[in-house]
Design a protein around this motif. Structure first.
Motif, PDB file in Angstrom:
ATOM      1  N   THR A 175      36.517  82.023  58.547  1.00 26.07           N
ATOM      2  CA  THR A 175      36.013  82.235  59.914  1.00 26.07           C
ATOM      3  C   THR A 175      35.030  81.170  60.385  1.00 26.07           C
ATOM      4  O   THR A 175      34.824  81.007  61.587  1.00 26.07           O
ATOM      5  N   ILE A 176      34.413  80.427  59.483  1.00 29.14           N
ATOM      6  CA  ILE A 176      33.319  79.551  59.919  1.00 29.14           C
ATOM      7  C   ILE A 176      33.832  78.406  60.803  1.00 29.14           C
ATOM      8  O   ILE A 176      33.139  77.983  61.736  1.00 29.14           O
ATOM      9  N   ARG A 177      35.034  77.939  60.543  1.00 31.76           N
ATOM     10  CA  ARG A 177      35.540  76.803  61.318  1.00 31.76           C
ATOM     11  C   ARG A 177      35.638  77.153  62.806  1.00 31.76           C
ATOM     12  O   ARG A 177      35.155  76.427  63.676  1.00 31.76           O
ATOM     13  N   VAL A 178      36.257  78.297  63.110  1.00 33.73           N
ATOM     14  CA  VAL A 178      36.441  78.659  64.515  1.00 33.73           C
ATOM     15  C   VAL A 178      35.095  78.949  65.179  1.00 33.73           C
ATOM     16  O   VAL A 178      34.870  78.615  66.354  1.00 33.73           O
ATOM     17  N   VAL A 179      34.175  79.549  64.447  1.00 31.65           N
ATOM     18  CA  VAL A 179      32.847  79.868  65.005  1.00 31.65           C
ATOM     19  C   VAL A 179      32.111  78.585  65.398  1.00 31.65           C
ATOM     20  O   VAL A 179      31.575  78.467  66.517  1.00 31.65           O
ATOM     21  N   GLY A 196      29.477  85.722  50.776  1.00 34.75           N
ATOM     22  CA  GLY A 196      29.393  84.410  50.141  1.00 34.75           C
ATOM     23  C   GLY A 196      28.488  84.416  48.924  1.00 34.75           C
ATOM     24  O   GLY A 196      27.723  85.348  48.697  1.00 34.75           O
ATOM     25  N   THR A 197      28.587  83.370  48.131  1.00 36.54           N
ATOM     26  CA  THR A 197      27.643  83.144  47.036  1.00 36.54           C
ATOM     27  C   THR A 197      26.878  81.870  47.380  1.00 36.54           C
ATOM     28  O   THR A 197      27.335  81.082  48.216  1.00 36.54           O
ATOM     29  N   PRO A 198      25.737  81.629  46.743  1.00 36.38           N
ATOM     30  CA  PRO A 198      25.044  80.359  47.008  1.00 36.38           C
ATOM     31  C   PRO A 198      25.957  79.153  46.764  1.00 36.38           C
ATOM     32  O   PRO A 198      25.949  78.194  47.544  1.00 36.38           O
ATOM     33  N   GLU A 199      26.772  79.203  45.732  1.00 35.05           N
ATOM     34  CA  GLU A 199      27.654  78.073  45.426  1.00 35.05           C
ATOM     35  C   GLU A 199      28.652  77.827  46.557  1.00 35.05           C
ATOM     36  O   GLU A 199      28.867  76.685  46.973  1.00 35.05           O
ATOM     37  N   ARG A 200      29.267  78.906  47.052  1.00 36.00           N
ATOM     38  CA  ARG A 200      30.261  78.736  48.133  1.00 36.00           C
ATOM     39  C   ARG A 200      29.584  78.386  49.443  1.00 36.00           C
ATOM     40  O   ARG A 200      30.179  77.698  50.289  1.00 36.00           O
ATOM     41  N   ALA A 201      28.368  78.826  49.634  1.00 33.10           N
ATOM     42  CA  ALA A 201      27.652  78.428  50.852  1.00 33.10           C
ATOM     43  C   ALA A 201      27.399  76.918  50.841  1.00 33.10           C
ATOM     44  O   ALA A 201      27.522  76.251  51.887  1.00 33.10           O
ATOM     45  N   VAL A 202      27.056  76.380  49.699  1.00 31.52           N
ATOM     46  CA  VAL A 202      26.871  74.920  49.626  1.00 31.52           C
ATOM     47  C   VAL A 202      28.199  74.210  49.865  1.00 31.52           C
ATOM     48  O   VAL A 202      28.246  73.161  50.518  1.00 31.52           O
ATOM     49  N   ASP A 203      29.302  74.785  49.370  1.00 35.20           N
ATOM     50  CA  ASP A 203      30.626  74.214  49.671  1.00 35.20           C
ATOM     51  C   ASP A 203      30.817  74.098  51.186  1.00 35.20           C
ATOM     52  O   ASP A 203      31.317  73.086  51.690  1.00 35.20           O
ATOM     53  N   LEU A 204      30.443  75.153  51.913  1.00 33.01           N
ATOM     54  CA  LEU A 204      30.630  75.139  53.367  1.00 33.01           C
ATOM     55  C   LEU A 204      29.735  74.093  54.023  1.00 33.01           C
ATOM     56  O   LEU A 204      30.148  73.417  54.968  1.00 33.01           O
ATOM     57  N   VAL A 205      28.504  73.948  53.525  1.00 33.85           N
ATOM     58  CA  VAL A 205      27.616  72.904  54.063  1.00 33.85           C
ATOM     59  C   VAL A 205      28.216  71.528  53.796  1.00 33.85           C
ATOM     60  O   VAL A 205      28.191  70.642  54.665  1.00 33.85           O
ATOM     61  N   GLU A 206      28.787  71.340  52.629  1.00 31.60           N
ATOM     62  CA  GLU A 206      29.401  70.042  52.320  1.00 31.60           C
ATOM     63  C   GLU A 206      30.578  69.754  53.251  1.00 31.60           C
ATOM     64  O   GLU A 206      30.824  68.610  53.619  1.00 31.60           O
TER      65      GLU A 206
END
Lengths: 270, 88
Positions: A175-179, A196-206
């Motif tokens: 969902t983050i892309r469309v938002v 989310g987990t902290p690890e996957r949240a950093v993936d999204l920031v990257e």
């Protein structure tokens, strides 16, 4: 590092949690109104809850140097009851000018039923009429994708919507892309087993950068972690992110978003 | 700009984590199979099969293909109908 937790349910947490958060660098929280874990018995329960969020919790947090802000609304789970929802919305209006209220939230969908949609449409209308900021809860698990798209459809249908003053929370990979593409703020919730987990949240920031992204613990009465944001900070460092990028996500972005609320006043520590 | 680690650095860091999580998935599937009755026809089982195939497939590319994580999330998602308001 100083940080904000922009979505945490302190009413469900202990004073020990506040102390631990303060020791970890938390300087401010925003607490959206939500479901109590059981359906409330009537309007008076909501009125007391709004009093708790606007009177008691700011005092409790202040004991630890944490500024407490809140959002008021009718949560999606209880929004199925249209009569009660309308009473709660009418009561909520009387609290929106209290000094720690940032806007209307967390509002959204749960099972995406017609009654939930009807209540949400009324809440959005109240927020837009009052030029309030909005914080959206998006559904869990298999409902998240369609529920998020339905919320965006409702917002897009109203020309008064200022997307820069709206946060779509609990974003995940689907969902983050469309938002972000549509110009909204995206909240990422860090949970032990869902969201989310902290690890996957950093993936999204990257993948998506640091613009208009905030991370939160959404810690409540269920399995959740009031120190999730510091754990995200740790993961960001571990993955080679700069201190400036980390500070942007956990401190500057919440400040920028909250600063659009007429009630938000915050003086950073020297 | 962040100082991004190499793919090998990341694999070094994540290998045991990945191994452990895959082992948990394998053991959980075995556990289900040892149970009485059958899960044949259960949509959740089919979704698990699809995600396992996804994990063994090609990586996301720079041509706009969704990441594995995004694709996995969509496998476990209910469909979104653009005309949902007409149905309500």
């Amino acid at each position: 590092m100083q940080y904000f937790d922009p979505h945490i349910h302190m009413a469900s947490r202990t004073t020990d949690d506040l102390q631990a958060m303060a020791l970890a660098g938390c300087v401010g929280v925003s607490e959206p109104a939500f479901w109590a874990g059981f359906d409330r018995s009537g309007l008076d329960s909501f009125r007391d809850y709004f009093r708790q969020l606007t009177e008691w919790e700011p005092k409790r947090a202040a004991q630890f140097g944490i500024r407490h802000y809140c959002w008021l609304g009718m949560n999606a789970k209880e929004a199925e009851n249209l009569d009660l929802s309308r009473q709660v919305i009418a009561t909520m209006k009387g609290f929106l000018d209290r000094p720690n209220v940032l806007g209307v939230g967390e509002i959204g969908l749960n099972k995406c039923t017609p009654n939930e949609v009807a209540t949400l449409a009324e809440l959005i209308d109240v927020a837009l009429q009052g030029e309030e900021q909005m914080l959206f809860h998006t559904p869990h698990l298999e409902e998240k994708y369609r529920g998020t798209r339905m919320i965006l459809d409702l917002l897009h249908a109203d020309a008064r919507t200022d997307r820069s003053r709206v946060c779509i929370d609990h974003c995940e990979e689907q969902t983050i892309r469309v938002v972000l593409d549509e110009g909204y703020w995206a909240g990422i919730t860090l949970y032990p087993t869902t969201k989310g987990t902290p690890e996957r949240a950093v993936d999204l920031v990257e993948q998506f950068g640091v613009d208009r992204i905030m991370v939160n613990s959404s810690a409540d009465w269920g399995p959740s972690d009031p120190l999730a944001v510091p754990k995200f900070i740790f993961q960001m460092r571990r993955r080679g992110q700069t201190e400036a990028n980390i500070r942007r996500v956990v401190y500057e972005n919440p400040l920028t978003f909250f600063n659009q609320s007429r009630n938000f006043q915050f003086k950073p520590a020297e | 700009m962040p100082n991004r680690p190499t793919a090998t650095d990341i694999l070094d860091c994540e290998f045991l984590v990945i191994r452990g999580k895959l082992l948990e998935v394998a053991a959980a599937l075995d556990r289900i199979d040892r149970g009485t009755g059958s899960t044949d026809g259960d949509a959740r089982r089919e979704n698990i099969r699809k995600t396992l195939a996804l994990l063994g497939g090609d990586p996301a590319d720079s041509g706009g293909k969704a990441s594995r994580a995004e694709q996995l999330q969509l496998i476990f998602s209910l469909p979104y109908e653009r005309e949902w308001r007409k149905a309500q």
